[in-house]
Motif scaffolding. Structure first.
Motif, PDB file in Angstrom:
ATOM      1  N   GLY A  43     -14.968 -10.473  34.040  1.00 26.14           N
ATOM      2  CA  GLY A  43     -15.609 -10.526  35.341  1.00 26.14           C
ATOM      3  C   GLY A  43     -16.646  -9.436  35.519  1.00 26.14           C
ATOM      4  O   GLY A  43     -16.529  -8.352  34.945  1.00 26.14           O
ATOM      5  N   LEU A  44     -17.666  -9.718  36.318  1.00 24.45           N
ATOM      6  CA  LEU A  44     -18.715  -8.749  36.629  1.00 24.45           C
ATOM      7  C   LEU A  44     -18.870  -8.661  38.144  1.00 24.45           C
ATOM      8  O   LEU A  44     -18.500  -9.595  38.868  1.00 24.45           O
ATOM      9  CB  LEU A  44     -20.051  -9.176  36.000  1.00 24.45           C
ATOM     10  N   PRO A  45     -19.409  -7.564  38.655  1.00 19.99           N
ATOM     11  CA  PRO A  45     -19.650  -7.456  40.101  1.00 19.99           C
ATOM     12  C   PRO A  45     -20.581  -8.561  40.582  1.00 19.99           C
ATOM     13  O   PRO A  45     -21.435  -9.049  39.821  1.00 19.99           O
ATOM     14  CB  PRO A  45     -20.303  -6.078  40.247  1.00 19.99           C
ATOM     15  N   PRO A  46     -20.441  -9.013  41.826  1.00 17.69           N
ATOM     16  CA  PRO A  46     -21.265 -10.111  42.349  1.00 17.69           C
ATOM     17  C   PRO A  46     -22.767  -9.865  42.228  1.00 17.69           C
ATOM     18  O   PRO A  46     -23.550 -10.803  42.093  1.00 17.69           O
ATOM     19  CB  PRO A  46     -20.833 -10.211  43.818  1.00 17.69           C
ATOM     20  N   GLN A  47     -23.163  -8.602  42.281  1.00 18.24           N
ATOM     21  CA  GLN A  47     -24.599  -8.301  42.235  1.00 18.24           C
ATOM     22  C   GLN A  47     -25.167  -8.331  40.809  1.00 18.24           C
ATOM     23  O   GLN A  47     -26.382  -8.232  40.624  1.00 18.24           O
ATOM     24  CB  GLN A  47     -24.885  -6.937  42.873  1.00 18.24           C
ATOM     25  N   PRO A  69     -18.679  -2.539  17.194  1.00 11.37           N
ATOM     26  CA  PRO A  69     -20.134  -2.335  17.205  1.00 11.37           C
ATOM     27  C   PRO A  69     -20.878  -3.389  18.018  1.00 11.37           C
ATOM     28  O   PRO A  69     -21.846  -3.069  18.723  1.00 11.37           O
ATOM     29  CB  PRO A  69     -20.515  -2.409  15.721  1.00 11.37           C
ATOM     30  N   ALA A  70     -20.441  -4.640  17.930  1.00  8.53           N
ATOM     31  CA  ALA A  70     -21.115  -5.703  18.678  1.00  8.53           C
ATOM     32  C   ALA A  70     -20.939  -5.503  20.180  1.00  8.53           C
ATOM     33  O   ALA A  70     -21.884  -5.686  20.954  1.00  8.53           O
ATOM     34  CB  ALA A  70     -20.579  -7.065  18.255  1.00  8.53           C
ATOM     35  N   PHE A  71     -19.734  -5.114  20.600  1.00  9.83           N
ATOM     36  CA  PHE A  71     -19.554  -4.933  22.033  1.00  9.83           C
ATOM     37  C   PHE A  71     -20.261  -3.663  22.522  1.00  9.83           C
ATOM     38  O   PHE A  71     -20.701  -3.614  23.683  1.00  9.83           O
ATOM     39  CB  PHE A  71     -18.070  -4.873  22.416  1.00  9.83           C
ATOM     40  N   ASP A  72     -20.372  -2.652  21.685  1.00  7.97           N
ATOM     41  CA  ASP A  72     -21.147  -1.470  22.085  1.00  7.97           C
ATOM     42  C   ASP A  72     -22.582  -1.870  22.443  1.00  7.97           C
ATOM     43  O   ASP A  72     -23.143  -1.399  23.442  1.00  7.97           O
ATOM     44  CB  ASP A  72     -21.172  -0.450  20.936  1.00  7.97           C
ATOM     45  N   LYS A  73     -23.151  -2.762  21.643  1.00 13.67           N
ATOM     46  CA  LYS A  73     -24.507  -3.227  21.920  1.00 13.67           C
ATOM     47  C   LYS A  73     -24.546  -4.038  23.219  1.00 13.67           C
ATOM     48  O   LYS A  73     -25.450  -3.883  24.038  1.00 13.67           O
ATOM     49  CB  LYS A  73     -24.993  -4.073  20.742  1.00 13.67           C
ATOM     50  N   LEU A  74     -23.536  -4.905  23.401  1.00 18.18           N
ATOM     51  CA  LEU A  74     -23.485  -5.717  24.617  1.00 18.18           C
ATOM     52  C   LEU A  74     -23.250  -4.842  25.837  1.00 18.18           C
ATOM     53  O   LEU A  74     -23.838  -5.084  26.904  1.00 18.18           O
ATOM     54  CB  LEU A  74     -22.374  -6.770  24.498  1.00 18.18           C
ATOM     55  N   ALA A  75     -22.414  -3.816  25.708  1.00 18.76           N
ATOM     56  CA  ALA A  75     -22.125  -2.935  26.838  1.00 18.76           C
ATOM     57  C   ALA A  75     -23.392  -2.230  27.323  1.00 18.76           C
ATOM     58  O   ALA A  75     -23.587  -2.036  28.533  1.00 18.76           O
ATOM     59  CB  ALA A  75     -21.066  -1.909  26.440  1.00 18.76           C
ATOM     60  N   THR A  76     -24.253  -1.852  26.392  1.00 19.85           N
ATOM     61  CA  THR A  76     -25.515  -1.221  26.773  1.00 19.85           C
ATOM     62  C   THR A  76     -26.357  -2.168  27.621  1.00 19.85           C
ATOM     63  O   THR A  76     -26.970  -1.764  28.619  1.00 19.85           O
ATOM     64  CB  THR A  76     -26.295  -0.808  25.512  1.00 19.85           C
ATOM     65  N   ILE A  77     -26.365  -3.439  27.244  1.00 26.51           N
ATOM     66  CA  ILE A  77     -27.125  -4.434  28.009  1.00 26.51           C
ATOM     67  C   ILE A  77     -26.508  -4.632  29.389  1.00 26.51           C
ATOM     68  O   ILE A  77     -27.221  -4.720  30.403  1.00 26.51           O
ATOM     69  CB  ILE A  77     -27.165  -5.761  27.233  1.00 26.51           C
ATOM     70  N   ILE A  78     -25.184  -4.703  29.450  1.00 23.00           N
ATOM     71  CA  ILE A  78     -24.509  -4.892  30.742  1.00 23.00           C
ATOM     72  C   ILE A  78     -24.786  -3.722  31.676  1.00 23.00           C
ATOM     73  O   ILE A  78     -25.105  -3.901  32.861  1.00 23.00           O
ATOM     74  CB  ILE A  78     -22.982  -5.057  30.531  1.00 23.00           C
ATOM     75  N   LYS A  79     -24.703  -2.515  31.168  1.00 21.64           N
ATOM     76  CA  LYS A  79     -24.925  -1.327  31.993  1.00 21.64           C
ATOM     77  C   LYS A  79     -26.350  -1.275  32.529  1.00 21.64           C
ATOM     78  O   LYS A  79     -26.579  -0.773  33.641  1.00 21.64           O
ATOM     79  CB  LYS A  79     -24.612  -0.070  31.178  1.00 21.64           C
ATOM     80  N   ALA A  80     -27.287  -1.805  31.740  1.00 21.64           N
ATOM     81  CA  ALA A  80     -28.676  -1.814  32.213  1.00 21.64           C
ATOM     82  C   ALA A  80     -28.857  -2.763  33.394  1.00 21.64           C
ATOM     83  O   ALA A  80     -29.801  -2.601  34.180  1.00 21.64           O
ATOM     84  CB  ALA A  80     -29.612  -2.218  31.070  1.00 21.64           C
ATOM     85  N   HIS A  81     -27.958  -3.745  33.551  1.00 18.14           N
ATOM     86  CA  HIS A  81     -28.036  -4.696  34.652  1.00 18.14           C
ATOM     87  C   HIS A  81     -27.008  -4.405  35.741  1.00 18.14           C
ATOM     88  O   HIS A  81     -26.921  -5.146  36.724  1.00 18.14           O
ATOM     89  CB  HIS A  81     -27.823  -6.133  34.139  1.00 18.14           C
ATOM     90  N   TRP A  82     -26.228  -3.375  35.551  1.00 17.19           N
ATOM     91  CA  TRP A  82     -25.189  -3.028  36.534  1.00 17.19           C
ATOM     92  C   TRP A  82     -25.866  -2.429  37.769  1.00 17.19           C
ATOM     93  O   TRP A  82     -26.648  -1.488  37.666  1.00 17.19           O
ATOM     94  CB  TRP A  82     -24.217  -2.029  35.927  1.00 17.19           C
ATOM     95  N   LYS A  83     -25.577  -2.966  38.911  1.00 15.64           N
ATOM     96  CA  LYS A  83     -26.213  -2.486  40.145  1.00 15.64           C
ATOM     97  C   LYS A  83     -25.164  -1.989  41.126  1.00 15.64           C
ATOM     98  O   LYS A  83     -24.070  -2.475  41.185  1.00 15.64           O
ATOM     99  CB  LYS A  83     -27.025  -3.620  40.795  1.00 15.64           C
TER     100      LYS A  83
END
Length: 517
Positions: free
Chosen positions: A451-455, A503-517
């Motif tokens: 799950g991700l935040p609604p925003q 390693p794959a999730f580390d890369k994905l986590a960076t992308i998620i954090k860039a969109h985290w609001k």
């Protein structure tokens, strides 16, 4: 530009066609090509070049009907090539109707102008939609617009795909070779109605033991997978304009098949107990109820016993067909697989569906369904009539694979491996996000829902991740009703090597954090 002769015209046409001078001009010494199969430096036979050049010129109306062609001898001399090469091209064009011969006169361009259609026009309409989608039907356009297929079917974090690299190839090859040595014609022709009987018997036995399904072999119908199973159920039991309850969210393929057949999907929200039927829905019985009670897709919850009983009683009283997709039921971690809804049905209203795509390998394209005994003959005939018996040879190998015990052994091994990879993925998520993210579906299956935040824009995250070579399906795309839609990502772990998960999730986590609001 005025062309002095047909040979010069052919030279120009061939140059344009292949973007290089493949036939030498007249003032060039002969190349020594002396047979109809001679080829140019680019590998294209000269006879085919001449054939294609004349054919395209006729279709483009550059060579008018009735025009006399030079003799094969004269044209060969003009092009400085073998006469056999020209003869072959002429003979092929005559056979296809582009040229005609007249006794004592020679070879001429045939009249290939199509007959005028009464009330119609032969003029080609202007191209207004290069994609061609304007030509699609309403159902076709909706199917393409809502398609959920991916161009990447392997690697981090593709959901629903098993690790095919660990498949027991040697055992499978041995069984395959055994059938090839027997040279049985019945395995190489169209199969019997309903599928290969030894496989149907093996599936029935397995389902009775592992899934508490009440059935015998005649009730098992072999298909190519869940899509075809659903397709034949709707075609034999439904009418255009009927409705079907579907879980919201649900597998996109279910909606696609229903929509393509003119069945209206009705979104029924799910909670921790599975499909939550509301009074407004109960007042309008559907023709079908599509559900994944043992492992809801994509969220992973199990339908409670009280809701199972309520669903069965409602279906029996209103003559509704329940379509049970037993998704990923074999891969349950920490507990035994749950009994199927079909095993509780005492009114023959449940049609049970399964597939070997997750337990074996997707390209096998063998699925199955268990239908009520009263429908078994009709469904066997229907599948044979619409799709013909297919993959009989593969079905025979699969039957041996099951009866010799390799199937259950393979599932046990893969269940242990997938449990390990699931834990690695959960640890990686916890390392980056702690308790800020909710996870569902981690008790079974080949993926979990994060799950991700609604925003958070899960669609944008998915696009950026795909550009980075990572598949992370957006959870919001699986919902029909925006009022219930949640943001998140579906992350498959089964086909990701253990050492690549972090390693794959580390890369994905960076992308998620860039969109985290």
């Amino acid at each position: 530009m005025r062309i002095a002769s047909l040979s010069e015209f052919l030279l120009i046409r061939i140059e344009r066609l292949l973007d290089s001078t493949l036939v030498k001009p007249r003032n060039t010494p002969k190349s020594g090509l002396s047979s109809g199969s001679s080829t140019s430096s680019a590998g294209a036979p000269l006879n085919r070049q001449i054939y294609q050049a004349i054919r395209e010129a006729i279709l483009a109306q550059l060579l008018p009907s009735g025009l006399q062609l030079p003799s094969s001898r004269d044209l060969a001399r003009e092009l400085a090539i073998s006469r056999n090469t020209v003869t072959y091209a002429y003979e092929q064009l005559i056979a296809e109707g582009y040229l005609e011969t007249r006794a004592g006169s020679g070879t001429f361009i045939a009249d290939t102008t199509p007959n005028q259609i009464p009330g119609g026009r032969l003029n080609k309409p202007p191209l207004t939609d290069p994609s061609g989608q304007s030509e699609l039907s309403a159902h076709g356009a909706q199917l393409i617009q809502q398609a959920g297929v991916s161009d990447l079917q392997w690697g981090a974090f593709m959901p629903g795909v098993p690790d095919v690299t660990l498949f027991p190839n040697k055992i499978w090859s041995r069984l395959q070779n055994k059938h090839w040595r027997r040279s049985r014609a019945d395995l190489l022709t169209y199969g019997e109605a309903g599928g290969y009987m030894p496989l149907r018997e093996a599936i029935a036995e397995y389902l009775r033991i592992a899934r508490s399904v009440n059935c015998h072999a005649n009730q098992v119908i072999i298909t190519t997978g869940i899509h075809q199973s659903l397709d034949i159920v709707v075609k034999l039991l439904g009418e255009h304009g009927d409705s079907a309850w579907v879980e919201d969210p649900c597998y996109w393929g279910t909606r696609s098949v229903l929509n393509s057949l003119g069945i209206k999907p009705v979104a029924i929200p799910v909670d921790t107990e599975g499909m939550r039927m509301r009074l407004a829905n109960l007042r309008q019985p559907p023709r079908f109820i599509c559900t994944t009670p043992s492992h809801q897709y994509p969220l992973g919850m199990v339908m409670s016993l009280s809701r199972r009983r309520a669903l069965l009683e409602y279906a029996a009283s209103r003559k509704v067909w329940i379509i049970e997709d037993d998704y990923d039921s074999e891969f349950r971690y920490g507990s035994r697989p749950l009994a199927a809804l079909q095993g509780m049905d005492t009114h023959d209203r449940v049609l049970y569906m399964g597939t070997f795509s997750k337990t074996m390998f997707p390209s096998m394209r063998i699925g199955f369904m268990v239908v009520p005994e009263s429908l078994a003959g009709a469904f066997a005939t229907g599948v044979s009539e619409l799709y013909r018996g297919s993959q009989v040879f593969m079905q025979a190998i699969m039957a041996d694979f099951m009866t010799e015990g390799h199937f259950t052994s393979h599932i046990r091994r893969m269940r242990m491996l997938y449990a390990e990879r699931l834990q690695l993925l959960q640890d990686a998520i916890a390392h980056h996000f702690g308790d800020r993210i909710t996870l569902t579906g981690g008790e079974a299956g080949l993926h979990l829902a994060m799950g991700l935040p609604p925003q958070c824009d899960d669609l944008a995250i998915s696009r950026v991740a795909r550009e980075a070579g990572i598949v992370a399906r957006p959870l919001s795309r699986y919902y029909m009703d925006p009022a219930f839609s949640q943001k998140g990502l579906l992350l498959g772990y089964a086909c990701v090597p253990s050492e690549q998960i972090r390693p794959a999730f580390d890369k994905l986590a960076t992308i998620i954090k860039a969109h985290w609001k």
